[in-house]
Design a protein around this motif. Sequence first.
Motif, PDB file in Angstrom:
ATOM      1  N   LEU A  97      25.183   8.875  33.690  1.00 23.02           N
ATOM      2  CA  LEU A  97      25.702   7.669  33.131  1.00 23.02           C
ATOM      3  C   LEU A  97      27.160   7.496  33.532  1.00 23.02           C
ATOM      4  N   VAL A  98      28.070   8.402  33.635  1.00 22.50           N
ATOM      5  CA  VAL A  98      29.473   8.227  34.231  1.00 22.50           C
ATOM      6  C   VAL A  98      29.271   7.808  35.782  1.00 22.50           C
ATOM      7  N   GLU A  99      28.511   8.341  36.589  1.00 22.27           N
ATOM      8  CA  GLU A  99      28.335   7.998  37.807  1.00 22.27           C
ATOM      9  C   GLU A  99      27.942   6.535  38.076  1.00 22.27           C
ATOM     10  N   GLU A 100      26.808   6.279  37.409  1.00 25.94           N
ATOM     11  CA  GLU A 100      26.660   4.772  37.391  1.00 25.94           C
ATOM     12  C   GLU A 100      27.480   3.782  36.679  1.00 25.94           C
ATOM     13  N   ALA A 101      28.136   4.084  35.654  1.00 29.08           N
ATOM     14  CA  ALA A 101      29.121   3.218  34.989  1.00 29.08           C
ATOM     15  C   ALA A 101      30.479   2.953  35.796  1.00 29.08           C
ATOM     16  N   PHE A 102      30.646   4.050  36.789  1.00 28.76           N
ATOM     17  CA  PHE A 102      31.922   3.938  37.739  1.00 28.76           C
ATOM     18  C   PHE A 102      31.425   3.687  39.169  1.00 28.76           C
ATOM     19  N   ALA A 103      30.108   3.152  39.392  1.00 25.96           N
ATOM     20  CA  ALA A 103      29.929   2.859  40.775  1.00 25.96           C
ATOM     21  C   ALA A 103      30.769   1.665  41.334  1.00 25.96           C
ATOM     22  N   LEU A 104      31.109   0.802  40.645  1.00 22.24           N
ATOM     23  CA  LEU A 104      31.906  -0.327  41.226  1.00 22.24           C
ATOM     24  C   LEU A 104      33.212   0.103  41.701  1.00 22.24           C
ATOM     25  N   GLU A 105      33.938   0.837  40.658  1.00 27.15           N
ATOM     26  CA  GLU A 105      35.302   1.689  40.887  1.00 27.15           C
ATOM     27  C   GLU A 105      35.156   2.328  42.215  1.00 27.15           C
ATOM     28  N   LEU A 106      34.085   3.149  42.260  1.00 27.02           N
ATOM     29  CA  LEU A 106      33.982   4.010  43.381  1.00 27.02           C
ATOM     30  C   LEU A 106      34.034   3.441  44.570  1.00 27.02           C
ATOM     31  N   ARG A 107      33.132   2.371  44.753  1.00 25.25           N
ATOM     32  CA  ARG A 107      33.174   1.584  45.776  1.00 25.25           C
ATOM     33  C   ARG A 107      34.714   0.717  46.149  1.00 25.25           C
ATOM     34  N   ALA A 108      35.358   0.460  45.030  1.00 26.77           N
ATOM     35  CA  ALA A 108      36.510  -0.153  45.373  1.00 26.77           C
ATOM     36  C   ALA A 108      37.519   1.064  45.965  1.00 26.77           C
ATOM     37  N   CYS A 109      37.407   2.437  45.352  1.00 28.71           N
ATOM     38  CA  CYS A 109      38.363   3.344  45.682  1.00 28.71           C
ATOM     39  C   CYS A 109      37.921   3.493  47.125  1.00 28.71           C
ATOM     40  N   ARG A 110      36.914   3.888  47.675  1.00 35.91           N
ATOM     41  CA  ARG A 110      36.349   4.075  48.941  1.00 35.91           C
ATOM     42  C   ARG A 110      37.024   2.964  49.809  1.00 35.91           C
TER      43      ARG A 110
END
Length: 187
Positions: free
Chosen positions: A56-69
């Motif tokens: 759930l955490v990984e899916e919930a933060f997918a957009l933030e992870l892409r932005a961070c990357r």
Amino acid sequence: MPQLRADARDNRDRILASARVLFSERGLDVGMREVARRAEIGPATLYRRFPTKQELVEEAFALELRACRQIVIDGAGDPDPWRGFASVIRRLTALNVRNRGFVDAFTSAGAADGTIAAHRRELLGMLAELARRAQSAGDLRADFRIEDLTLVLLAGRGLSAAAPERRADAAERFAELAIAAFRAESR
């Protein structure tokens, strides 16, 4: 991901929206049952879609992870390593002040597995190389370690406690102070 029925897709979307809000506001200490209540679904439905909290955490933060990357890729790609390094700090601080849970997930030492951990290892490697280039150029303190950047991200997490209308200004000031602290004394 296989095609979901409309009601199942709606439940999934509500789960993710609820998780994003709760994790953003309160961090990762929010329980799965609280996410289910907020999404107005039963716990069984939540666990059917997301068997573990980590998923759930990984899916919930997918957009933030892409932005961070993208922030790290942009900074590492800057031909001026100091400008790239400073840009990463500014942009990550601005991103992180908006989402306490993402900072928790990204900096968590305990999360050794999963998508976020894999991205963290890769991005920290890119940042370490950027830091090495900035040190070679004489702009970044010689005693800088990549853990120092993680420390700044963790410290910046407290900015989310500021009033919402003050967070952006506080994040900007915090980033500038961190950048000044990292700058080589000779500059």
